[in-house]
Design an enzyme around this catalytic site. Sequence first.
Site: not given
Lengths: 185, 623
Positions: B25, B87, B186, B208
């Site tokens: 992850d 990211k 994810e 999420d």
Amino acid sequence: MSSAKSGLTQNHFELFSLNVSFDIDSKQLSDNFRALQQAVHPDRFANASDQERRISVQRAAQINEAHQVLKSPQRRARYIIELQGVVFDDQANPVMEPMFLMQQMELREGLSDVKSKPDPEAALDKILSDLKVSRSEVISKLSAQLSEPENADLDQASQLMHELQFLDKLQSESELIEEELMDNL
Amino acid sequence: MALLQISEPGQATKPHERKLAAGIDLGTTNSLVASVRSGQASILPDVNGEELLPSIVHYSADADIKVGSAAKKYKITDPLNTISSVKRYMGRSLDDIKSKESSLHYDFVEIDSAVPRIQTIAGAVSAIEVSANILSVLKERAQLTLGDELVGVVITVPAYFDDAQRQATKDAGKLAGLNVLRLLNEPTAAAVAYGLDKGSDGVIAVYDLGGGTFDISILRVTKGVFEVLATAGDTALGGDDFDHAITEWVKEQLELSVNNDKSLNNQIISAACQAKQQLTTEQIATINIEHSGKTLTLNIDRDQFNSLIDPLIKKTLMPCRRALRDADVELEDVTAVVMVGGSTRVLRVRDKVGEHFKQDPMVDINPDTVVAIGAAIQADVLVGNKSEDDLLLLDIVPLSLGLETMGNLVEKIIPRNTTIPVARAQEFTTYKDGQTAMSMHVVQGERELVSDCRSLGRFSLKGIPPLVAGSARIRVTFEVDADGLLHVSAREETTGVESGIEVKPSYGLTDTEIEKMLIDSMEHAEEDVAARMLHEQQVEANRVIEALAAALEDDGNMLSVEERQLIDIAAENLVAVVTGTDNRAIKNAMQELDKVAEVFVSRRMDSNIRKAMAGHNVDEFET
């Protein structure tokens, strides 16, 4: 359309072991879809040679394409009409029934007012659910026409397809408004 | 030829033959690596027992690169050389970054590359390289714990990541020397971690909410197959916005005008964040602000907090409605709601989401680790440690892919929520007499105007025969693979002129750049790279030889004598060169073998299809 490169010569119905008909067993469609993907999906070939992986991607893409066509009532109807050798003309300017046109105009007016409503989201939801109802009405008429493709009135079916196109256009216009609402919240 | 061990279908490999695989992850704030050991997926901690690796990298003048907690301490003393939250910059152009960030934390530079770099004391680095540094540490950690080389990894990405962001992630994996088996969304990973494939069939909503992004995915699970039906989201909405809402409220209540006082602003933000966390367990939180030598104190209770964040939570419900509609699923059909992302710790979020879906959401697995666990399970399946009828994940394209047409409009080629892999072609024509070239602009997004969508790449098709306007037939094919990565090709149909493009996103690294970075990262650069390439080629060649031998043993009868002979000759040729050091010879022999074996591989694949449908044939039952 994507089948050019490969050896799959079956039509979409044959690929999924289904009879050519508008009325399909949706459970069987999805069961067979899963069985097919279990057999060819690239994840099943994660350790195989590049060549096997490439061919697996091609087949998986074809199965996905066939599944999308069969799953969508509209694309399925169009596909059946085309299998009967009739080329469906997107650009044609069909004569629509006055009742249908009236309904369309109402929906369209509603849509243009959405942004000025006190609760635009609720207003948009209402239109989207009205659209869903109209859609399912047209689809049940299509089903009556195309359950036995060889006996179908293809002109009538094409007419219904045009009605669906109208609804689609409204749907995508509604979604554009939804997109704007999401951005501006 | 090597002796082959062929395991029976459905039989798992023996313990000592287990191939090592890991799930990673690669998060905005923290990154994790997990692996399946003795049938159980778990997070692999570092030597100090820490599971979370802070996604922070520090660069220093002596080329020493520190990652994680070791880098964190430089955040205050050496902020410009300490990169965090990288990211957010993956697959982004400098303009993108500038428009999304209120202020730039780093020194961005544009060099002769499409990828923006951050200037550090150790040189200019791209987001891809920073991510690769993080991945390398996780790779080391996994190999140290597991005791051997990793065969392959699965790296997770937000469902809503576009093509450029996915490509950047995969490139980072490549740069870290990882064999990336798959990029996994994810939310899908989270659903896998909850073992929802093992229970009864149903429809799952994965909600999420991270620090800066939100997405919702609707999945159908049937007999071990996860089918993603729809995904929707907002790339600029998350827990940070909760902090912001509290911050603004605090300023208003205390009548503070922050103006340009960065340190005061940071103080309020961190106090706000703390209050938010406190309110998940307490009814009331106290905020203390040091200002002009005084301590200002303010209480915030749950009701106040809830009223501040309710509008933000409401914003997440609209994508939820859209995703359900796109999935063609009624709210009542949803059998489970899974919560992922640190911001789902906020109780109000759980309540509101529960209210919306009319059921209690699942929160049992730590939202920080759930994604890595799911990725590890998938990686274990992909390397072949599980039997054949296991888990299969069918993902979708999250955002429509299209081309720019006249008048700044987008023509969609692959609509959002199409199951991947997918290939779609569309014909275009010239609009001027005698036109011999055509430029194409690939975009991704739902909006009508090109300028509102994301630009992925531009390429041109040259050598079109000069014809009257509208008579050339240019067929553009979009292919999206199982990782969600796009490849575009174009071909003029009347002459067969093809444009040999692999569209790399405009903001991606070129293959040459990646190669150069690999060389730079090794000490004895050129020899190392050559050796590595030879080794990789040999591994691939051996894999081909073994797979072919096994396939011939099983299905050799699918070939005519002549076809078989051609394959045997080509295979022998490859065997003859594979142990040598001539990279080219191996490559050529492999290409030859590929050519003659194509028909065999295709037939086998089609036989798989027939086998899968055996017993499913309605005609057989009816006639």
